[in-house]
Write a protein that holds these residues in place. Structure first.
Motif, PDB file in Angstrom:
ATOM      1  N   PRO A  64      36.308  43.592  33.335  1.00  0.00           N
ATOM      2  CA  PRO A  64      37.745  43.631  33.051  1.00  0.00           C
ATOM      3  C   PRO A  64      38.279  42.332  32.442  1.00  0.00           C
ATOM      4  O   PRO A  64      39.151  42.372  31.595  1.00  0.00           O
ATOM      5  CB  PRO A  64      38.400  43.891  34.410  1.00  0.00           C
ATOM      6  CG  PRO A  64      37.320  44.016  35.405  1.00  0.00           C
ATOM      7  CD  PRO A  64      36.010  43.829  34.735  1.00  0.00           C
ATOM      8  N   GLU A  65      37.738  41.175  32.856  1.00  0.00           N
ATOM      9  CA  GLU A  65      38.247  39.924  32.290  1.00  0.00           C
ATOM     10  C   GLU A  65      37.925  39.828  30.806  1.00  0.00           C
ATOM     11  O   GLU A  65      38.701  39.262  30.026  1.00  0.00           O
ATOM     12  CB  GLU A  65      37.701  38.704  33.044  1.00  0.00           C
ATOM     13  CG  GLU A  65      36.210  38.462  32.903  1.00  0.00           C
ATOM     14  CD  GLU A  65      35.330  39.218  33.893  1.00  0.00           C
ATOM     15  OE1 GLU A  65      34.119  38.995  33.866  1.00  0.00           O
ATOM     16  OE2 GLU A  65      35.845  40.036  34.670  1.00  0.00           O
ATOM     17  N   TRP A  68      40.557  42.275  29.103  1.00  0.00           N
ATOM     18  CA  TRP A  68      41.906  41.703  29.111  1.00  0.00           C
ATOM     19  C   TRP A  68      41.975  40.449  28.252  1.00  0.00           C
ATOM     20  O   TRP A  68      42.975  40.218  27.561  1.00  0.00           O
ATOM     21  CB  TRP A  68      42.353  41.403  30.545  1.00  0.00           C
ATOM     22  CG  TRP A  68      42.764  42.650  31.264  1.00  0.00           C
ATOM     23  CD1 TRP A  68      42.078  43.288  32.239  1.00  0.00           C
ATOM     24  CD2 TRP A  68      43.940  43.419  31.036  1.00  0.00           C
ATOM     25  NE1 TRP A  68      42.752  44.411  32.631  1.00  0.00           N
ATOM     26  CE2 TRP A  68      43.903  44.515  31.907  1.00  0.00           C
ATOM     27  CE3 TRP A  68      45.021  43.297  30.174  1.00  0.00           C
ATOM     28  CZ2 TRP A  68      44.905  45.465  31.953  1.00  0.00           C
ATOM     29  CZ3 TRP A  68      46.023  44.246  30.225  1.00  0.00           C
ATOM     30  CH2 TRP A  68      45.959  45.320  31.099  1.00  0.00           C
TER      31      TRP A  68
END
Length: 144
Positions: A64-65, A68
């Motif tokens: 997810p990092e 994002w």
């Protein structure tokens, strides 16, 4: 436990799950999963055992990092691009009349000075150079 063989990637067939892989080794691995499930092992235990043997069995696990971070970087880049484009367009709009004719700036200034109420040659009025440029521009118009 059959759903585990549908969820995990086959180490024998790249891009396929254990259940969809036609390899005989995949059938053996599926049988081992069923044996472990029948012996009472939990899904997590079976999955951890398989991951220890075959590290890539989980397939693509998104981070997810990374997603994002890419989205935020793209948003910042688009915002900067917007402001640069807007500034560029405004800059070309300011210089467009002057670029259209060399005397366009000279023609525009005397009219502004006359609106200010100053006579020709006075501090508020057009200079001699501006008047000459205006005459030259009018001569070129008369030639057409």
């Amino acid at each position: 436990m059959l759903e585990l063989s549908h969820d995990l990637m086959s180490p024998y067939c790249p891009g396929r799950t254990i259940a969809t892989c036609p390899s005989p080794q995949a059938r053996k691995l599926e049988a081992q999963i069923l044996d472990q499930a029948r012996s009472g092992q939990s899904r997590e235990t079976i999955e951890n055992t398989l991951v220890a043997r075959f590290p890539d069995i989980r397939g693509y696990v998104g981070r997810p990092e990374l997603v994002w971070g890419t989205a935020v970087a793209a948003l910042v880049a688009l915002t900067l691009l917007f402001f640069v484009a807007r500034r560029w367009v405004r800059g070309t709009q300011r210089t467009a009349p002057a670029a259209a004719s060399p005397d366009a700036a000279a023609v525009a200034v005397p009219g502004a000075a006359r609106r200010a109420g100053g006579p020709a040659g006075s501090p508020g009025g057009p200079s001699q150079r501006e008047i000459d440029a205006l005459d030259d521009a009018l001569d070129r118009v008369d030639e057409f």
